[in-house]
Structure formats: C-alpha cells, structure tokens
Design a protein around this motif. Structure first.
Motif, PDB file in Angstrom:
ATOM      1  N   PHE A 266      21.913  12.660 -15.368  1.00 48.10           N
ATOM      2  CA  PHE A 266      22.810  11.721 -16.038  1.00 48.10           C
ATOM      3  C   PHE A 266      23.925  11.265 -15.103  1.00 48.10           C
ATOM      4  CE2 PHE A 266      26.782  11.057 -18.388  1.00 48.10           C
ATOM      5  CZ  PHE A 266      26.418   9.941 -19.122  1.00 48.10           C
ATOM      6  N   LEU A 267      24.491  12.206 -14.357  1.00 47.90           N
ATOM      7  CA  LEU A 267      25.561  11.845 -13.429  1.00 47.90           C
ATOM      8  C   LEU A 267      25.050  10.939 -12.315  1.00 47.90           C
ATOM      9  CD1 LEU A 267      27.433  15.240 -13.170  1.00 47.90           C
ATOM     10  CD2 LEU A 267      28.301  13.141 -14.184  1.00 47.90           C
ATOM     11  N   GLY A 268      23.843  11.190 -11.829  1.00 47.75           N
ATOM     12  CA  GLY A 268      23.266  10.329 -10.804  1.00 47.75           C
ATOM     13  C   GLY A 268      23.059   8.909 -11.301  1.00 47.75           C
ATOM     14  N   VAL A 269      22.571   8.780 -12.537  1.00 49.38           N
ATOM     15  CA  VAL A 269      22.385   7.448 -13.123  1.00 49.38           C
ATOM     16  C   VAL A 269      23.728   6.765 -13.325  1.00 49.38           C
ATOM     17  CG1 VAL A 269      21.613   6.242 -15.215  1.00 49.38           C
ATOM     18  CG2 VAL A 269      20.187   8.001 -14.202  1.00 49.38           C
ATOM     19  N   ALA A 270      24.725   7.511 -13.793  1.00 48.42           N
ATOM     20  CA  ALA A 270      26.057   6.941 -14.001  1.00 48.42           C
ATOM     21  C   ALA A 270      26.664   6.465 -12.684  1.00 48.42           C
ATOM     22  CB  ALA A 270      26.973   7.967 -14.670  1.00 48.42           C
ATOM     23  N   ILE A 271      26.503   7.239 -11.629  1.00 49.26           N
ATOM     24  CA  ILE A 271      27.027   6.846 -10.319  1.00 49.26           C
ATOM     25  C   ILE A 271      26.326   5.586  -9.831  1.00 49.26           C
ATOM     26  CG2 ILE A 271      27.125   7.525  -7.885  1.00 49.26           C
ATOM     27  CD1 ILE A 271      27.566  10.428  -8.948  1.00 49.26           C
ATOM     28  N   GLY A 272      25.017   5.523  -9.995  1.00 50.02           N
ATOM     29  CA  GLY A 272      24.278   4.334  -9.600  1.00 50.02           C
ATOM     30  C   GLY A 272      24.729   3.091 -10.356  1.00 50.02           C
ATOM     31  N   LEU A 273      24.916   3.225 -11.663  1.00 52.59           N
ATOM     32  CA  LEU A 273      25.392   2.087 -12.454  1.00 52.59           C
ATOM     33  C   LEU A 273      26.806   1.688 -12.080  1.00 52.59           C
ATOM     34  CD1 LEU A 273      23.955   2.960 -15.980  1.00 52.59           C
ATOM     35  CD2 LEU A 273      23.238   1.124 -14.446  1.00 52.59           C
ATOM     36  N   ASP A 274      27.664   2.663 -11.808  1.00 54.73           N
ATOM     37  CA  ASP A 274      29.038   2.360 -11.387  1.00 54.73           C
ATOM     38  C   ASP A 274      29.049   1.579 -10.080  1.00 54.73           C
ATOM     39  OD1 ASP A 274      30.130   3.562 -13.584  1.00 54.73           O
ATOM     40  OD2 ASP A 274      30.668   5.418 -12.549  1.00 54.73           O
ATOM     41  N   ILE A 275      28.256   2.013  -9.118  1.00 59.03           N
ATOM     42  CA  ILE A 275      28.209   1.320  -7.830  1.00 59.03           C
ATOM     43  C   ILE A 275      27.646  -0.093  -8.008  1.00 59.03           C
ATOM     44  CG2 ILE A 275      27.118   1.331  -5.550  1.00 59.03           C
ATOM     45  CD1 ILE A 275      27.413   4.396  -5.627  1.00 59.03           C
ATOM     46  N   PHE A 276      26.665  -0.247  -8.906  1.00 60.58           N
ATOM     47  CA  PHE A 276      26.122  -1.575  -9.184  1.00 60.58           C
ATOM     48  C   PHE A 276      27.182  -2.493  -9.790  1.00 60.58           C
ATOM     49  CE2 PHE A 276      24.068  -4.476 -12.224  1.00 60.58           C
ATOM     50  CZ  PHE A 276      23.372  -5.264 -11.314  1.00 60.58           C
ATOM     51  N   VAL A 277      27.980  -1.984 -10.725  1.00 62.98           N
ATOM     52  CA  VAL A 277      29.024  -2.796 -11.347  1.00 62.98           C
ATOM     53  C   VAL A 277      30.102  -3.165 -10.330  1.00 62.98           C
ATOM     54  CG1 VAL A 277      30.866  -2.776 -13.080  1.00 62.98           C
ATOM     55  CG2 VAL A 277      28.599  -1.966 -13.673  1.00 62.98           C
ATOM     56  N   ILE A 278      30.436  -2.247  -9.433  1.00 65.15           N
ATOM     57  CA  ILE A 278      31.397  -2.560  -8.375  1.00 65.15           C
ATOM     58  C   ILE A 278      30.848  -3.684  -7.493  1.00 65.15           C
ATOM     59  CG2 ILE A 278      32.488  -1.693  -6.275  1.00 65.15           C
ATOM     60  CD1 ILE A 278      32.727   1.025  -7.696  1.00 65.15           C
ATOM     61  N   TYR A 279      29.559  -3.631  -7.191  1.00 65.50           N
ATOM     62  CA  TYR A 279      28.937  -4.676  -6.370  1.00 65.50           C
ATOM     63  C   TYR A 279      28.933  -6.021  -7.102  1.00 65.50           C
ATOM     64  CZ  TYR A 279      25.324  -7.402  -4.091  1.00 65.50           C
ATOM     65  OH  TYR A 279      24.635  -8.407  -3.482  1.00 65.50           O
ATOM     66  N   VAL A 280      28.583  -6.013  -8.380  1.00 64.89           N
ATOM     67  CA  VAL A 280      28.501  -7.251  -9.159  1.00 64.89           C
ATOM     68  C   VAL A 280      29.880  -7.883  -9.335  1.00 64.89           C
ATOM     69  CG1 VAL A 280      27.987  -8.147 -11.474  1.00 64.89           C
ATOM     70  CG2 VAL A 280      26.382  -6.643 -10.341  1.00 64.89           C
ATOM     71  N   SER A 281      30.925  -7.066  -9.384  1.00 65.05           N
ATOM     72  CA  SER A 281      32.271  -7.598  -9.597  1.00 65.05           C
ATOM     73  C   SER A 281      32.789  -8.383  -8.398  1.00 65.05           C
ATOM     74  CB  SER A 281      33.245  -6.469  -9.917  1.00 65.05           C
ATOM     75  OG  SER A 281      33.503  -5.701  -8.759  1.00 65.05           O
ATOM     76  N   LYS A 282      32.167  -8.206  -7.232  1.00 62.89           N
ATOM     77  CA  LYS A 282      32.567  -8.899  -6.006  1.00 62.89           C
ATOM     78  C   LYS A 282      34.049  -8.678  -5.697  1.00 62.89           C
ATOM     79  CE  LYS A 282      29.059 -12.365  -6.664  1.00 62.89           C
ATOM     80  NZ  LYS A 282      28.765 -13.675  -7.176  1.00 62.89           N
ATOM     81  N   SER A 283      34.500  -7.472  -5.960  1.00 59.66           N
ATOM     82  CA  SER A 283      35.893  -7.111  -5.751  1.00 59.66           C
ATOM     83  C   SER A 283      35.988  -6.061  -4.653  1.00 59.66           C
ATOM     84  CB  SER A 283      36.482  -6.556  -7.050  1.00 59.66           C
ATOM     85  OG  SER A 283      37.767  -6.049  -6.830  1.00 59.66           O
ATOM     86  N   ASN A 284      36.839  -6.306  -3.677  1.00 52.98           N
ATOM     87  CA  ASN A 284      37.021  -5.346  -2.589  1.00 52.98           C
ATOM     88  C   ASN A 284      37.762  -4.095  -3.032  1.00 52.98           C
ATOM     89  OD1 ASN A 284      35.721  -6.980  -0.760  1.00 52.98           O
ATOM     90  ND2 ASN A 284      37.599  -8.007  -0.144  1.00 52.98           N
ATOM     91  N   GLN A 285      38.602  -4.209  -4.058  1.00 55.94           N
ATOM     92  CA  GLN A 285      39.398  -3.069  -4.495  1.00 55.94           C
ATOM     93  C   GLN A 285      38.527  -1.910  -4.956  1.00 55.94           C
ATOM     94  OE1 GLN A 285      40.004  -6.198  -5.228  1.00 55.94           O
ATOM     95  NE2 GLN A 285      42.163  -6.631  -4.958  1.00 55.94           N
ATOM     96  N   GLY A 286      37.491  -2.196  -5.712  1.00 55.06           N
ATOM     97  CA  GLY A 286      36.618  -1.131  -6.197  1.00 55.06           C
ATOM     98  C   GLY A 286      35.908  -0.415  -5.068  1.00 55.06           C
ATOM     99  N   LEU A 287      35.431  -1.180  -4.105  1.00 55.67           N
ATOM    100  CA  LEU A 287      34.744  -0.574  -2.964  1.00 55.67           C
ATOM    101  C   LEU A 287      35.694   0.263  -2.122  1.00 55.67           C
ATOM    102  CD1 LEU A 287      32.120  -0.348  -1.352  1.00 55.67           C
ATOM    103  CD2 LEU A 287      32.836  -2.386  -0.097  1.00 55.67           C
ATOM    104  N   ILE A 288      36.894  -0.240  -1.895  1.00 58.61           N
ATOM    105  CA  ILE A 288      37.882   0.488  -1.086  1.00 58.61           C
ATOM    106  C   ILE A 288      38.287   1.790  -1.776  1.00 58.61           C
ATOM    107  CG2 ILE A 288      40.256   0.404  -0.228  1.00 58.61           C
ATOM    108  CD1 ILE A 288      39.720  -2.600   0.337  1.00 58.61           C
ATOM    109  N   VAL A 289      38.567   1.725  -3.072  1.00 55.36           N
ATOM    110  CA  VAL A 289      38.958   2.927  -3.821  1.00 55.36           C
ATOM    111  C   VAL A 289      37.817   3.937  -3.827  1.00 55.36           C
ATOM    112  CG1 VAL A 289      39.475   3.783  -6.138  1.00 55.36           C
ATOM    113  CG2 VAL A 289      40.696   1.812  -5.243  1.00 55.36           C
ATOM    114  N   PHE A 290      36.598   3.459  -4.043  1.00 55.58           N
ATOM    115  CA  PHE A 290      35.445   4.355  -4.053  1.00 55.58           C
ATOM    116  C   PHE A 290      35.258   5.023  -2.692  1.00 55.58           C
ATOM    117  CE2 PHE A 290      30.892   4.625  -2.931  1.00 55.58           C
ATOM    118  CZ  PHE A 290      30.593   5.755  -3.653  1.00 55.58           C
ATOM    119  N   LEU A 291      35.291   4.250  -1.616  1.00 57.82           N
ATOM    120  CA  LEU A 291      35.083   4.831  -0.281  1.00 57.82           C
ATOM    121  C   LEU A 291      36.196   5.809   0.091  1.00 57.82           C
ATOM    122  CD1 LEU A 291      33.736   1.779   1.727  1.00 57.82           C
ATOM    123  CD2 LEU A 291      32.469   3.768   0.920  1.00 57.82           C
TER     124      LEU A 291
END
Length: 93
Positions: free
Chosen positions: A41-66
C-alpha cells in the motif's frame, strides 16, 4: 493560481498543493523504511504521489520531495554508521 494546471486542491494553488504532497511522500517513505505494516500500500501511495507531483508541473513539490528524501537517507546512513561507534540516533516510530 494557474487555472491551466490539472491539480485542484483546497490548499490554495497548485504549487502549495504539490509541496504538501512532496512532504506526504517523504512521510510515506519514512513509514516504508521503518514500519512493518503494509508495504505494498505504501509503495502504491508513493508512486501515486510522485505521479501527482509530476502532473502538477510544479518545481516546489519535486524540490521538497528530493530534499526530504535525501535527508531521510542521510538519517538512515547516520544511524547505520554510528551503530559501529556506540553513538546512535534514536528515531521514534
């Protein structure tokens, strides 16, 4: 807020929503590493979260995640390295 982006959230604009999802993704990684719960479940949630960050086209989400991901890896490495020297960083689960 930019109306062209496909992310709709109650957190204000898509940049803030993406940053919040980045924080949630780091928390899910923390649970994946340190818990004995349902890792699929956590793996699927992480995958979906990363997908939503990508779809949002926002640098803030990627920077905070990294930043959070590498901080988590640093804590994990610090913990493993210092076990050999008797000093340990205790992390609350």
């Amino acid at each position: 807020s930019n109306k062209d982006l496909p992310i709709i959230a109650t957190l204000g604009n898509s940049n803030f929503a993406s940053a919040f999802i980045g924080i949630a993704t780091v928390a899910a990684f923390w649970q994946l590493i340190y818990s004995t719960g349902n890792k699929i479940f956590l793996g699927v949630a992480i995958g979906l979260d990363i997908f939503v960050i990508y779809v949002s086209k926002s640098n803030q989400g990627l920077i905070v995640f990294l930043f959070g991901f590498f901080a988590l890896l640093g804590l994990k490495y610090f913990n493993i390295l210092n076990m050999f020297f008797g000093l340990r960083l205790y992390i609350v689960n």
